[in-house]
Design an enzyme around this catalytic site. Structure first.
Site, PDB file in Angstrom:
ATOM      1  N   ASP A 129     -12.047  -7.262  -1.422  1.00 54.49           N
ATOM      2  CA  ASP A 129     -12.656  -8.584  -1.216  1.00 54.49           C
ATOM      3  C   ASP A 129     -14.056  -8.388  -0.648  1.00 54.49           C
ATOM      4  O   ASP A 129     -14.428  -7.273  -0.295  1.00 54.49           O
ATOM      5  CB  ASP A 129     -11.786  -9.426  -0.254  1.00 54.49           C
ATOM      6  N   GLU A 165       0.814  -1.216   0.000  1.00 51.72           N
ATOM      7  CA  GLU A 165       0.000   0.000   0.000  1.00 51.72           C
ATOM      8  C   GLU A 165       0.851   1.272   0.000  1.00 51.72           C
ATOM      9  O   GLU A 165       0.333   2.351  -0.258  1.00 51.72           O
ATOM     10  CB  GLU A 165      -0.957   0.005   1.207  1.00 51.72           C
TER      11      GLU A 165
HETATM   12  N1  SAH Z   1      -1.135 -11.567   5.407  1.00 49.82           N
HETATM   13  C1  SAH Z   1      -1.776 -10.404   4.898  1.00 49.82           C
HETATM   14  C2  SAH Z   1      -2.518  -9.729   6.007  1.00 49.82           C
HETATM   15  C3  SAH Z   1      -3.455  -8.743   5.486  1.00 49.82           C
HETATM   16  S1  SAH Z   1      -4.551  -8.223   6.711  1.00 49.82           S
HETATM   17  C4  SAH Z   1      -0.746  -9.506   4.253  1.00 49.82           C
HETATM   18  O1  SAH Z   1       0.060  -8.883   4.951  1.00 49.82           O
HETATM   19  O2  SAH Z   1      -0.696  -9.483   3.023  1.00 49.82           O
HETATM   20  C5  SAH Z   1      -5.683  -7.294   5.732  1.00 49.82           C
HETATM   21  C6  SAH Z   1      -5.336  -5.858   5.483  1.00 49.82           C
HETATM   22  O3  SAH Z   1      -6.226  -5.369   4.499  1.00 49.82           O
HETATM   23  C7  SAH Z   1      -5.540  -4.958   6.684  1.00 49.82           C
HETATM   24  O4  SAH Z   1      -4.631  -3.891   6.639  1.00 49.82           O
HETATM   25  C8  SAH Z   1      -7.005  -4.511   6.542  1.00 49.82           C
HETATM   26  O5  SAH Z   1      -7.183  -3.158   6.900  1.00 49.82           O
HETATM   27  C9  SAH Z   1      -7.358  -4.713   5.087  1.00 49.82           C
HETATM   28  N2  SAH Z   1      -8.486  -5.604   4.787  1.00 49.82           N
HETATM   29  C10 SAH Z   1      -8.833  -5.947   3.518  1.00 49.82           C
HETATM   30  N3  SAH Z   1      -9.865  -6.793   3.525  1.00 49.82           N
HETATM   31  C11 SAH Z   1     -10.209  -6.987   4.818  1.00 49.82           C
HETATM   32  C12 SAH Z   1     -11.202  -7.801   5.458  1.00 49.82           C
HETATM   33  N4  SAH Z   1     -12.024  -8.568   4.749  1.00 49.82           N
HETATM   34  N5  SAH Z   1     -11.268  -7.780   6.810  1.00 49.82           N
HETATM   35  C13 SAH Z   1     -10.434  -7.011   7.521  1.00 49.82           C
HETATM   36  N6  SAH Z   1      -9.459  -6.257   6.971  1.00 49.82           N
HETATM   37  C14 SAH Z   1      -9.340  -6.236   5.629  1.00 49.82           C
END
Ligand code: SAH
Length: 249
Positions: A210, A25
């Site tokens: 998503d 990001e």
């Molecule tokens: N292992 C992953 C973790 C991502 S956590 C990685 O580092 O690639 C998800 C991130 O995207 C968080 O910063 C959150 O703010 C956002 N996000 C996107 N979709 C989400 C969802 N369905 N629930 C919660 N956060 C979500």
């Protein structure tokens, strides 16, 4: 954030704080910084100029505590405002992957003080929800409408945050029905809480990556690279708008 100049134009009183959670990001934004220099601290920052405007860039990491730490680091280093760009899960039934939510209200869906008769989602002693800075919200709405393809919806609405990656249809429906949330993520409302204590204006824009319904794991990685380009374009557009300039092509 600003003071008024003799021409009535509001002037920035310090660098613009830009924040994202994950490397994807912020890395493209960072690649556009001139005179980039690291700033050590509880959340490492990168200072520099984006299209000629001073900015501070924070990759806060995932989750509420990390977002609060980054907000604090940005404020301590003189950020005049904080703009969060990133991805989120869709919580509004009419929204789809690729649509955009600009937060006009922030709640923490995982806060539960119901044992003390606090309503669900309220951190005891804190407000029920937080609002972004009005001007920054308006600027983000305008920039998002310009940056995104006209097929994408850009809506203003509630963003619900919690330390949970939501991937369950029943849970996301509950978050929508309980809080009226259009997007669910893991940092926005923590930034909101911290920024209100720090007296720093803030706003949040999220591209929906998503459906927060369990298909997230397959949708999510595929979407990140594309979202990173939107984050960069949004950051440049917002910085240009706030500094009164035009981003270079
Ligand atoms: N292992 C992953 C973790 C991502 S956590 C990685 O580092 O690639 C998800 C991130 O995207 C968080 O910063 C959150 O703010 C956002 N996000 C996107 N979709 C989400 C969802 N369905 N629930 C919660 N956060 C979500």
């Amino acid at each position: 954030m600003t003071g008024s100049g003799p021409d009535g134009q509001r002037k920035l009183s310090g660098p613009i704080g830009l924040m994202g959670a994950m490397e994807s990001e912020v890395e493209l934004i960072q690649s556009y910084l001139v005179d980039a220099h690291p700033i050590e601290g509880p959340c490492p920052l990168v200072g520099g100029r984006l299209d000629g405007t001073d900015v501070l860039l924070a990759q806060c990491g995932v989750g509420k505590v990390n977002a609060a730490l980054a907000a604090s680091a940005l404020a301590q280093n003189g950020a005049s405002c904080i703009i969060f760009t990133g991805v989120a899960g869709a919580a509004g039934p009419d929204l789809d992957i690729g649509d955009v939510v600009v937060g006009n209200r922030f709640v923490q869906h995982d806060a539960d003080g119901t044992a003390f008769d606090d309503p669900i989602g309220v951190v005891p002693g804190e407000p029920r929800s937080w609002q972004p800075d009005e001007r920054l919200h308006t600027v983000l709405m305008g920039c998002a409408a310009r940056v995104f393809d006209a097929r994408r919806r850009v809506v203003s609405g509630t963003i619900a945050s919690g330390d949970q990656f939501i991937g369950d249809p029943a849970k996301v429906r509950w978050i929508h029905d309980t809080f009226g949330a259009l997007a669910v993520e893991m940092e926005g409302a923590a930034l909101a809480q911290a920024a209100s204590h720090l007296h720093v204006p803030f706003a949040v824009v999220r591209v929906l990556s998503d459906r927060a319904d369990g298909t997230a794991v397959t949708d999510f990685p595929a979407f990140l690279a594309q979202a990173a380009r939107h984050d960069r374009d949004l950051a440049r557009a917002v910085v240009a708008e706030l500094s009164g300039g035009v981003p270079a092509a």
